[in-house]
Design an enzyme around this catalytic site. Sequence first.
Site, PDB file in Angstrom:
ATOM      1  N   ARG A  94      42.025  41.941  32.176  1.00  0.00           N
ATOM      2  CA  ARG A  94      43.129  41.784  33.146  1.00  0.00           C
ATOM      3  C   ARG A  94      43.064  42.881  34.229  1.00  0.00           C
ATOM      4  O   ARG A  94      42.753  42.615  35.377  1.00  0.00           O
ATOM      5  CB  ARG A  94      44.472  41.824  32.397  1.00  0.00           C
ATOM      6  CG  ARG A  94      45.670  41.389  33.223  1.00  0.00           C
ATOM      7  CD  ARG A  94      46.226  42.434  34.156  1.00  0.00           C
ATOM      8  NE  ARG A  94      46.618  43.668  33.482  1.00  0.00           N
ATOM      9  CZ  ARG A  94      46.927  44.783  34.132  1.00  0.00           C
ATOM     10  NH1 ARG A  94      46.863  44.842  35.453  1.00  0.00           N
ATOM     11  NH2 ARG A  94      47.249  45.882  33.479  1.00  0.00           N
ATOM     12  N   ASP A  95      43.276  44.122  33.835  1.00  0.00           N
ATOM     13  CA  ASP A  95      43.357  45.199  34.827  1.00  0.00           C
ATOM     14  C   ASP A  95      42.011  45.392  35.515  1.00  0.00           C
ATOM     15  O   ASP A  95      41.952  45.707  36.711  1.00  0.00           O
ATOM     16  CB  ASP A  95      43.778  46.501  34.122  1.00  0.00           C
ATOM     17  CG  ASP A  95      44.398  47.517  35.063  1.00  0.00           C
ATOM     18  OD1 ASP A  95      44.368  47.293  36.277  1.00  0.00           O
ATOM     19  OD2 ASP A  95      44.893  48.545  34.581  1.00  0.00           O
ATOM     20  N   HIS A 130      47.761  55.313  30.076  1.00  0.00           N
ATOM     21  CA  HIS A 130      46.954  54.332  30.827  1.00  0.00           C
ATOM     22  C   HIS A 130      46.416  55.048  32.069  1.00  0.00           C
ATOM     23  O   HIS A 130      47.108  55.145  33.086  1.00  0.00           O
ATOM     24  CB  HIS A 130      47.891  53.169  31.190  1.00  0.00           C
ATOM     25  CG  HIS A 130      47.318  52.067  32.014  1.00  0.00           C
ATOM     26  ND1 HIS A 130      47.048  50.812  31.500  1.00  0.00           N
ATOM     27  CD2 HIS A 130      46.995  51.989  33.335  1.00  0.00           C
ATOM     28  CE1 HIS A 130      46.602  50.014  32.457  1.00  0.00           C
ATOM     29  NE2 HIS A 130      46.553  50.713  33.592  1.00  0.00           N
ATOM     30  N   HIS A 158      43.793  55.556  35.084  1.00  0.00           N
ATOM     31  CA  HIS A 158      42.675  55.167  35.954  1.00  0.00           C
ATOM     32  C   HIS A 158      41.877  56.441  36.257  1.00  0.00           C
ATOM     33  O   HIS A 158      42.404  57.557  36.163  1.00  0.00           O
ATOM     34  CB  HIS A 158      43.211  54.485  37.215  1.00  0.00           C
ATOM     35  CG  HIS A 158      43.723  53.088  36.930  1.00  0.00           C
ATOM     36  ND1 HIS A 158      43.005  51.959  37.231  1.00  0.00           N
ATOM     37  CD2 HIS A 158      44.850  52.663  36.320  1.00  0.00           C
ATOM     38  CE1 HIS A 158      43.681  50.881  36.834  1.00  0.00           C
ATOM     39  NE2 HIS A 158      44.811  51.288  36.281  1.00  0.00           N
ATOM     40  N   CYS A 208      43.308  48.513  41.138  1.00  0.00           N
ATOM     41  CA  CYS A 208      44.529  47.720  41.329  1.00  0.00           C
ATOM     42  C   CYS A 208      44.491  47.183  42.747  1.00  0.00           C
ATOM     43  O   CYS A 208      44.265  47.935  43.689  1.00  0.00           O
ATOM     44  CB  CYS A 208      45.770  48.583  41.109  1.00  0.00           C
ATOM     45  SG  CYS A 208      47.286  47.663  41.445  1.00  0.00           S
ATOM     46  N   ASN A 216      40.210  51.798  34.922  1.00  0.00           N
ATOM     47  CA  ASN A 216      40.714  52.675  33.858  1.00  0.00           C
ATOM     48  C   ASN A 216      39.549  53.469  33.273  1.00  0.00           C
ATOM     49  O   ASN A 216      38.388  53.124  33.453  1.00  0.00           O
ATOM     50  CB  ASN A 216      41.277  51.832  32.712  1.00  0.00           C
ATOM     51  CG  ASN A 216      42.595  51.214  33.066  1.00  0.00           C
ATOM     52  OD1 ASN A 216      42.628  50.176  33.707  1.00  0.00           O
ATOM     53  ND2 ASN A 216      43.667  51.852  32.682  1.00  0.00           N
TER      54      ASN A 216
HETATM   55  P1  HMG Z   1      56.787  36.831  46.107  1.00  0.00           P
HETATM   56  O1  HMG Z   1      55.895  36.285  47.196  1.00  0.00           O
HETATM   57  O2  HMG Z   1      57.891  37.748  46.504  1.00  0.00           O
HETATM   58  O3  HMG Z   1      57.349  35.651  45.203  1.00  0.00           O
HETATM   59  O4  HMG Z   1      55.847  37.553  45.058  1.00  0.00           O
HETATM   60  P2  HMG Z   1      58.301  34.445  45.488  1.00  0.00           P
HETATM   61  O5  HMG Z   1      59.203  34.326  44.321  1.00  0.00           O
HETATM   62  O6  HMG Z   1      58.897  34.543  46.866  1.00  0.00           O
HETATM   63  O7  HMG Z   1      57.292  33.186  45.473  1.00  0.00           O
HETATM   64  C1  HMG Z   1      56.311  33.007  46.479  1.00  0.00           C
HETATM   65  C2  HMG Z   1      55.331  31.909  46.013  1.00  0.00           C
HETATM   66  O8  HMG Z   1      54.616  32.345  44.847  1.00  0.00           O
HETATM   67  C3  HMG Z   1      56.036  30.628  45.585  1.00  0.00           C
HETATM   68  O9  HMG Z   1      55.125  29.579  45.825  1.00  0.00           O
HETATM   69  C4  HMG Z   1      56.179  30.789  44.103  1.00  0.00           C
HETATM   70  O10 HMG Z   1      56.296  29.565  43.434  1.00  0.00           O
HETATM   71  C5  HMG Z   1      54.893  31.486  43.730  1.00  0.00           C
HETATM   72  P3  HMG Z   1      55.263  28.631  47.124  1.00  0.00           P
HETATM   73  O11 HMG Z   1      56.661  28.084  47.074  1.00  0.00           O
HETATM   74  O12 HMG Z   1      55.056  29.520  48.329  1.00  0.00           O
HETATM   75  O13 HMG Z   1      54.182  27.626  46.933  1.00  0.00           O
HETATM   76  N1  HMG Z   1      55.020  32.323  42.528  1.00  0.00           N
HETATM   77  C6  HMG Z   1      54.217  32.207  41.453  1.00  0.00           C
HETATM   78  N2  HMG Z   1      53.172  31.412  41.192  1.00  0.00           N
HETATM   79  C7  HMG Z   1      52.583  31.562  39.984  1.00  0.00           C
HETATM   80  N3  HMG Z   1      52.982  32.483  39.063  1.00  0.00           N
HETATM   81  C8  HMG Z   1      54.014  33.297  39.309  1.00  0.00           C
HETATM   82  C9  HMG Z   1      54.680  33.163  40.561  1.00  0.00           C
HETATM   83  N4  HMG Z   1      55.723  33.810  41.102  1.00  0.00           N
HETATM   84  C10 HMG Z   1      55.932  33.283  42.308  1.00  0.00           C
HETATM   85  N5  HMG Z   1      54.380  34.193  38.397  1.00  0.00           N
HETATM   86  C11 HMG Z   1      55.344  38.257  42.805  1.00  0.00           C
HETATM   87  C12 HMG Z   1      56.399  38.194  43.911  1.00  0.00           C
HETATM   88  C13 HMG Z   1      55.852  39.189  41.742  1.00  0.00           C
HETATM   89  C14 HMG Z   1      55.136  36.856  42.254  1.00  0.00           C
HETATM   90  C15 HMG Z   1      54.018  38.748  43.431  1.00  0.00           C
HETATM   91  O14 HMG Z   1      54.282  39.926  44.112  1.00  0.00           O
HETATM   92  C16 HMG Z   1      52.960  38.997  42.382  1.00  0.00           C
HETATM   93  O15 HMG Z   1      52.437  38.069  41.780  1.00  0.00           O
HETATM   94  N6  HMG Z   1      52.597  40.287  42.189  1.00  0.00           N
HETATM   95  C17 HMG Z   1      51.650  40.674  41.141  1.00  0.00           C
HETATM   96  C18 HMG Z   1      50.685  41.669  41.682  1.00  0.00           C
HETATM   97  C19 HMG Z   1      49.725  42.077  40.594  1.00  0.00           C
HETATM   98  O16 HMG Z   1      49.282  41.276  39.787  1.00  0.00           O
HETATM   99  N7  HMG Z   1      49.375  43.380  40.577  1.00  0.00           N
HETATM  100  C20 HMG Z   1      48.489  43.921  39.586  1.00  0.00           C
HETATM  101  C21 HMG Z   1      49.113  44.040  38.222  1.00  0.00           C
HETATM  102  S1  HMG Z   1      50.067  45.525  38.013  1.00  0.00           S
HETATM  103  C22 HMG Z   1      48.874  46.728  37.663  1.00  0.00           C
HETATM  104  O17 HMG Z   1      47.698  46.474  37.744  1.00  0.00           O
HETATM  105  C23 HMG Z   1      49.353  48.087  37.177  1.00  0.00           C
HETATM  106  C24 HMG Z   1      49.134  48.308  35.671  1.00  0.00           C
HETATM  107  O18 HMG Z   1      47.772  48.150  35.323  1.00  0.00           O
HETATM  108  C25 HMG Z   1      49.611  49.711  35.258  1.00  0.00           C
HETATM  109  C26 HMG Z   1      49.048  50.829  36.139  1.00  0.00           C
HETATM  110  O19 HMG Z   1      47.812  50.954  36.266  1.00  0.00           O
HETATM  111  O20 HMG Z   1      49.862  51.573  36.661  1.00  0.00           O
HETATM  112  C27 HMG Z   1      49.943  47.282  34.838  1.00  0.00           C
HETATM  113 MG    MG Z   2      46.264  49.712  35.556  1.00  0.00          MG
END
Ligand code: HMG
Ligand code: MG
Length: 322
Positions: free
Chosen positions: A34-35, A227, A229, A260, A269
């Site tokens: 995933r990450d 966690h 990186h 990320c 990581n």
């Molecule tokens: P948004 O654009 O504000 O969402 O995104 P929305 O609610 O306005 O929806 C926009 C469109 O996306 C809509 O579709 C929704 O249906 C769709 P449209 O009507 O335009 O066709 N949608 C989805 N589709 C599928 N699955 C969903 C979903 N939600 C909305 N779940 C949102 C807000 C949170 C969805 C977006 O910002 C997002 O997906 N962000 C995730 C980013 C991400 O994955 N980042 C990496 C993971 S975090 C990380 O890596 C850190 C970590 O490792 C720890 C660390 O290292 O610190 C965990």
């Molecule tokens: Mg991470």
Amino acid sequence: MSGFLVRNATRVLTRSLAQATNADYIRIVEVGPRDGLQNEAKQVPTEVKINLINQLSDTGLKSIEVTSFVSPKWVPQMGDNSKVFSGIKKKPGVDYPVLIPNLKGLESALQVDGIKEIAVFASASDGFAKKNVNCTADEAVLRIKDVMDAAKLKGLKIRGYVSCVVGCPYDGAIKPSAVTSVTEKLLEFGCYEVSLGDTIGVGTRDTIDAMLKDLWSVTTADRLAIHCHDTYGQALVNICTALEHGIKVVDSSVSGLGGCPYAKGATGNAATEDVVYMLHGQGCVTGVDLEKLVKAGHYISTAIDKPTASRVNKALYQKYSL
Ligand code: HMG
Ligand code: MG
């Protein structure tokens, strides 16, 4: 005694306490699928992801984060989430959590047979929350509460993340109190464990130490994971600092995959191979077969055509492949 001497005397004491418990079991949470892979610009075939996870399942790892149910518009690489989860062999005794950003993601995950654990993610900084999930850090916490309330009704186990625990690519240095406050909320909502993410790898021994010390006002080491990186090459040292504080869960990414998408320039990581080698060298038990892990790391680096970021993999692959 000067502040410097007091600080070093405390370190020597905490180190010797840690050495006294070196035979401890350290649980590794493998986050590479995933990450790690979420950051690959070129689409990695679903079959490759499935093969990787199946190989990781055979190494003795007990927790493998499979994929995320985030918006495919934001992270296209994770768009095959259901196929990947359905395609992997689920080994008894291994947890296969998936990352969930909102209720829509939870609904999609609930359509998939066999998902028993989810991970929710919050941030100690507003700047990162806005770029990563399109809302403020406080709004993200409210969103998480809704997801968790719904997930608990379905009997799912819930792990939490807090990002940017020492530094944010947009807001700079992060105060330990901000981390403590959001961690406390995730634990109160019912996360069984919160993983502390140094998302951009800027932490050093001292900043990680200060962040952890602040947390002891609200929780204990058995509710936390680390966690790190490895952008600045500090991940192993920072993991050791967390171990000295009694944390026994370490997130890492096979072959050091990743970064990320919303933290430009951040690398993956700590490599799982490097973490396992270090832990075994300290007499800790992980249950992970390093040879099988090195082969899994080599498999994915070759498949995505990138040199491994794991020093241990570079050192051992030739030996193991003879
Ligand atoms: P948004 O654009 O504000 O969402 O995104 P929305 O609610 O306005 O929806 C926009 C469109 O996306 C809509 O579709 C929704 O249906 C769709 P449209 O009507 O335009 O066709 N949608 C989805 N589709 C599928 N699955 C969903 C979903 N939600 C909305 N779940 C949102 C807000 C949170 C969805 C977006 O910002 C997002 O997906 N962000 C995730 C980013 C991400 O994955 N980042 C990496 C993971 S975090 C990380 O890596 C850190 C970590 O490792 C720890 C660390 O290292 O610190 C965990
Ligand atoms: Mg991470």
